[in-house]
Design an enzyme around this catalytic site. Structure first.
Site, PDB file in Angstrom:
ATOM      1  N   LYS A   1       0.816  -3.354   2.456  1.00 33.37           N
ATOM      2  CA  LYS A   1       1.447  -2.548   3.520  1.00 33.37           C
ATOM      3  C   LYS A   1       0.358  -1.891   4.347  1.00 33.37           C
ATOM      4  O   LYS A   1      -0.591  -1.319   3.803  1.00 33.37           O
ATOM      5  CB  LYS A   1       2.337  -1.467   2.913  1.00 33.37           C
TER       6      LYS A   1
HETATM    7  C1  R5P Z   1       3.308   6.751   2.443  1.00 32.96           C
HETATM    8  O1  R5P Z   1       2.312   6.640   1.775  1.00 32.96           O
HETATM    9  C2  R5P Z   1       4.557   6.341   1.894  1.00 32.96           C
HETATM   10  O2  R5P Z   1       4.271   5.324   0.967  1.00 32.96           O
HETATM   11  C3  R5P Z   1       5.652   5.849   2.822  1.00 32.96           C
HETATM   12  O3  R5P Z   1       6.489   5.050   2.063  1.00 32.96           O
HETATM   13  C4  R5P Z   1       5.218   5.012   3.987  1.00 32.96           C
HETATM   14  O4  R5P Z   1       4.348   5.721   4.779  1.00 32.96           O
HETATM   15  C5  R5P Z   1       6.397   4.440   4.790  1.00 32.96           C
HETATM   16  O5  R5P Z   1       7.168   5.419   5.299  1.00 32.96           O
HETATM   17  P1  R5P Z   1       7.126   5.825   6.855  1.00 32.96           P
HETATM   18  O6  R5P Z   1       7.782   4.694   7.572  1.00 32.96           O
HETATM   19  O7  R5P Z   1       7.923   7.090   6.941  1.00 32.96           O
HETATM   20  O8  R5P Z   1       5.702   5.980   7.248  1.00 32.96           O
END
Ligand code: R5P
Length: 269
Positions: free
Chosen positions: A172
């Site tokens: 990710k």
């Molecule tokens: C951050 O480290 C978290 O793992 C979140 O799951 C990630 O950032 C995704 O969430 P968002 O779309 O709110 O950034």
């Protein structure tokens, strides 16, 4: 790759498209109370039918999500830091045996390339991959961004490639200019995080751009659950990820759902 590993991956990335819409609600692990996640199940119950997987911590999974829920779980396995201190000092917080007990379809942790915790978080990733390999559970590496890091293709590309070289099954990262180069240099599926809440149309544009550049999906949280129409937004994002719809059409899906639902109660200050 053994049958269990392939089976779990096919639960995350839909076999018809090879893509996923992962709903992220793990923010509390370092942010504590997060707007929109005060009562996690209230937030996600209408969103889950539209998501392909759910990313969260074991505490929220055990306490808030009914075990009958039919959604593949991506379990956060790292933490130990808070927004008040050095974020990159994360360690492993969950034993792989507990992830198996919780029937996780994938396990995940953050790495902090270029920060103080770089070495430790990368070695933790390697350890988690070994454990995942032993038990047939795929590992998602999250290329987290420290307080002083730039979200550019050079830095994110470095972090993504290192994750893949260490053996992560999926990565990710954040969308940025030059994203197609990151995809080309990362030989495993990439999903993008949404980041901070932005106007709905902008978030849809970002999801669409990432898919056009070769992303295998999104792992999105705040831009869905902090929207004025979370169901509208998840349906719209899904139409981009799973049905190749354009931004205009996706935005109309969001607007239609918003118009058909009662306005959300204003939150007390
Ligand atoms: C951050 O480290 C978290 O793992 C979140 O799951 C990630 O950032 C995704 O969430 P968002 O779309 O709110 O950034």
């Amino acid at each position: 790759m053994d049958w269990g590993m392939k089976n779990r991956l096919s639960r995350i990335f839909r076999p018809e498209t090879g893509r996923t819409l992962m709903l992220a609600i793990d923010h509390g692990y370092f942010l504590g109370p997060t707007s929109g996640l005060e009562e996690p199940y209230e937030t996600v119950k209408d969103l889950l039918p539209h998501a392909n997987s759910l990313m969260l911590t074991r505490g929220v999974l055990r306490s808030c999500i009914p075990p009958e829920t039919d959604i593949p779980i991506v379990l956060r396995m790292s933490g130990g830091t808070s927004i008040l201190r050095e974020l990159s000092a994360e360690g492993l917080t969950v034993a792989v045996e507990d992830a198996i007990r919780l029937n996780a379809s994938a396990i995940t942790l953050s790495i902090f390339v270029g920060e103080e915790g770089e070495r430790e978080t990368l070695l933790n990733l390697a350890r988690l991959i070994d454990a995942g390999q032993e038990h047939g559970i795929p590992v998602l590496a999250v290329t987290a961004v420290g307080k002083n890091m730039n979200r550019d293709a050079r830095y994110l590309g470095l972090a993504c490639r290192i994750s893949a070289e260490l053996g992560a099954h999926m990565v990710k990262t954040y969308y940025c200019e030059g994203f197609e180069e990151i995809v080309r240099n990362t030989p495993v599926p990439l999903v993008i995080a949404g980041g901070k809440k932005r106007p709905e149309r902008d978030a849809l544009q970002m999801a669409s751009d990432a898919i056009q550049c070769g992303a295998s999906g999104v792992d999105m949280g705040r831009n869905i659950f902090q929207s004025d129409s979370p169901v509208g937004m998840i349906k719209a994002v899904r139409s981009i990820v799973q049905e190749n719809r354009g931004v205009k059409e996706a935005f109309e899906i969001y607007q239609e759902e918003k118009a058909s639902s009662p306005a959300l109660e204003p939150q007390p200050a």
